[in-house]
Design a protein around this motif. Structure first.
Motif, PDB file in Angstrom:
ATOM      1  N   VAL A  13      -9.652  -0.200   6.878  1.00 26.14           N
ATOM      2  CA  VAL A  13      -9.547   1.175   6.389  1.00 26.14           C
ATOM      3  C   VAL A  13      -9.320   1.163   4.876  1.00 26.14           C
ATOM      4  N   LYS A  14     -10.049   2.008   4.186  1.00 22.39           N
ATOM      5  CA  LYS A  14      -9.894   2.204   2.739  1.00 22.39           C
ATOM      6  C   LYS A  14      -9.538   3.663   2.495  1.00 22.39           C
ATOM      7  N   VAL A  15      -8.623   3.881   1.570  1.00 20.50           N
ATOM      8  CA  VAL A  15      -8.200   5.232   1.217  1.00 20.50           C
ATOM      9  C   VAL A  15      -8.685   5.546  -0.185  1.00 20.50           C
ATOM     10  N   ARG A  16      -9.312   6.698  -0.331  1.00 24.76           N
ATOM     11  CA  ARG A  16      -9.723   7.198  -1.653  1.00 24.76           C
ATOM     12  C   ARG A  16      -8.978   8.494  -1.899  1.00 24.76           C
ATOM     13  N   MET A  17      -8.411   8.600  -3.086  1.00 22.52           N
ATOM     14  CA  MET A  17      -7.627   9.781  -3.449  1.00 22.52           C
ATOM     15  C   MET A  17      -8.284  10.513  -4.607  1.00 22.52           C
ATOM     16  N   SER A  18      -7.938  11.782  -4.737  1.00 21.06           N
ATOM     17  CA  SER A  18      -8.466  12.594  -5.826  1.00 21.06           C
ATOM     18  C   SER A  18      -7.923  12.112  -7.167  1.00 21.06           C
ATOM     19  N   MET A  19      -8.600  12.537  -8.221  1.00 18.28           N
ATOM     20  CA  MET A  19      -8.239  12.151  -9.580  1.00 18.28           C
ATOM     21  C   MET A  19      -6.780  12.495  -9.859  1.00 18.28           C
ATOM     22  N   GLY A  20      -6.085  11.562 -10.473  1.00 18.33           N
ATOM     23  CA  GLY A  20      -4.671  11.738 -10.763  1.00 18.33           C
ATOM     24  C   GLY A  20      -3.770  11.171  -9.684  1.00 18.33           C
ATOM     25  N   HIS A  21      -4.349  10.899  -8.511  1.00 18.21           N
ATOM     26  CA  HIS A  21      -3.570  10.331  -7.405  1.00 18.21           C
ATOM     27  C   HIS A  21      -4.194   9.032  -6.890  1.00 18.21           C
ATOM     28  N   GLU A  22      -5.057   8.430  -7.688  1.00 19.48           N
ATOM     29  CA  GLU A  22      -5.751   7.220  -7.253  1.00 19.48           C
ATOM     30  C   GLU A  22      -4.789   6.121  -6.816  1.00 19.48           C
ATOM     31  N   VAL A  23      -3.670   6.005  -7.515  1.00 17.97           N
ATOM     32  CA  VAL A  23      -2.738   4.921  -7.213  1.00 17.97           C
ATOM     33  C   VAL A  23      -2.119   5.088  -5.822  1.00 17.97           C
ATOM     34  N   VAL A  24      -2.071   6.302  -5.296  1.00 15.59           N
ATOM     35  CA  VAL A  24      -1.597   6.506  -3.926  1.00 15.59           C
ATOM     36  C   VAL A  24      -2.546   5.787  -2.965  1.00 15.59           C
TER      37      VAL A  24
END
Length: 120
Positions: A13-24
């Protein structure tokens, strides 16, 4: 805070987050992938600090998660910058290495991640 869960060809599983929260997303991809029990630990910590002045942190291999009753901060461990290294009046922020979000928002992502893991 928008997010997306994907599975690579190996099923990881890979998680992609919105801009500004990439590190989450990076935190999930690096710290949680081999230790899903960490989510339970974080959730218990959230409950223990809620409504108090207490704080909690989990130092991982690549990222440190810090939380209090209102906010979650995830920071790349490589961001260990002491005040002496900074010019006066300057602050350091890197969207790929530091993220802030509310506890409830983070809990929502954790629950969605768990649900996604159960789908096969």
């Amino acid at each position: 805070m928008e997010y997306e869960f994907l599975r690579d060809v190996t099923g990881l599983v890979k998680v992609r987050m919105s801009m500004g929260h990439e590190v989450v997303g990076h935190w999930f991809n690096e710290e949680v992938k081999d230790n899903p029990g960490l989510l339970d630990e974080v959730e218990q910590a959230m409950a223990s600090v809620k409504g108090s002045e207490r704080q909690w942190q989990s130092i991982g291999h690549e990222y440190t998660l810090w939380l209090d009753g209102e906010e979650v901060i995830i920071r790349a461990n490589q961001l260990e910058i002491s005040g002496d290294e900074m010019e006066e009046g300057m602050s350091y922020y890197d969207e790929e290495s530091l993220s802030f979000c509310g506890v409830e928002d983070f809990l929502q992502v954790m629950n969605a991640y768990r649900e996604f893991l159960q789908q096969r």
